[in-house]
Every structure is written in C-alpha cells, then in structure tokens.
Motif scaffolding. Structure first.
Motif, PDB file in Angstrom:
ATOM      1  N   ASN A   1      -9.036  22.246   6.688  1.00 36.13           N
ATOM      2  CA  ASN A   1      -8.776  23.468   7.433  1.00 36.13           C
ATOM      3  C   ASN A   1      -7.763  24.327   6.696  1.00 36.13           C
ATOM      4  OD1 ASN A   1     -10.428  22.889   9.657  1.00 36.13           O
ATOM      5  ND2 ASN A   1      -8.837  21.641  10.591  1.00 36.13           N
TER       6      ASN A   1
ATOM      7  N   SER B   1      -5.389  27.426   6.163  1.00 33.64           N
ATOM      8  CA  SER B   1      -4.685  28.179   7.208  1.00 33.64           C
ATOM      9  C   SER B   1      -5.396  29.500   7.502  1.00 33.64           C
ATOM     10  CB  SER B   1      -3.243  28.439   6.795  1.00 33.64           C
ATOM     11  OG  SER B   1      -3.216  29.207   5.612  1.00 33.64           O
ATOM     12  N   GLY B   2      -5.675  29.710   8.788  1.00 37.49           N
ATOM     13  CA  GLY B   2      -6.278  30.959   9.222  1.00 37.49           C
ATOM     14  C   GLY B   2      -7.786  31.049   9.053  1.00 37.49           C
ATOM     15  N   ARG B   3      -8.429  29.961   8.611  1.00 36.78           N
ATOM     16  CA  ARG B   3      -9.877  30.008   8.428  1.00 36.78           C
ATOM     17  C   ARG B   3     -10.553  28.833   9.124  1.00 36.78           C
ATOM     18  NH1 ARG B   3      -8.847  30.116   3.133  1.00 36.78           N
ATOM     19  NH2 ARG B   3      -9.525  30.705   1.696  1.00 36.78           N
ATOM     20  N   LYS B   4     -11.852  28.969   9.337  1.00 31.40           N
ATOM     21  CA  LYS B   4     -12.634  27.875   9.906  1.00 31.40           C
ATOM     22  C   LYS B   4     -12.736  26.767   8.857  1.00 31.40           C
ATOM     23  CE  LYS B   4     -17.149  26.956  11.915  1.00 31.40           C
ATOM     24  NZ  LYS B   4     -17.840  26.097  10.980  1.00 31.40           N
TER      25      LYS B   4
END
Length: 65
Positions: free
Chosen positions: A32, A34-37
């Motif tokens: 994961n 940061s800030g993304r799927k």
C-alpha cells in the motif's frame, strides 16, 4: 501477529523462463503506497529452475503464507 494459513488456490502466472503456468504462491501480501490503492503480490517458485519470483495476484486473492 497471528500465523497466516497456507495458500491453497493456484493463480495463472508467467514464469521468468517465459511459460504461463498455474502455480500456488508461497506467500501473498499487500503493498500500500501512501495515498494510493494497494496491490497484492505473491511469492512463487519456478518449478523448472527453483528460483523464486514475485508476481501481482488478483485483488480478491486472500492474504496467506
């Protein structure tokens, strides 16, 4: 952290030698950024050479290993 159950379902992957095979991953985990799927990645072993390689697995595959 609890021990995960072993992986059971085979996934169609392309091995480093270029063949498409149905292999069961040794381990599956989630990446994961940061800030993304995130994406799920599996650790597989090439049956011909014995070398390990990583490959993306479908999102519905359970975490295991």
């Amino acid at each position: 952290m609890a021990a995960r159950e072993p992986c059971k379902n085979a996934v169609k992957v392309k091995t480093p030698s270029g063949k498409e095979l149905d292999l069961v991953p040794r381990k599956v985990w989630q990446l994961n950024p940061s800030g993304r799927k995130g994406v799920k990645v599996g650790l597989f072993q090439d049956p011909e050479t014995g070398k390990f390689f990583r490959q993306k697995v479908p999102d519905e595959y359970p975490l295991c290993g």
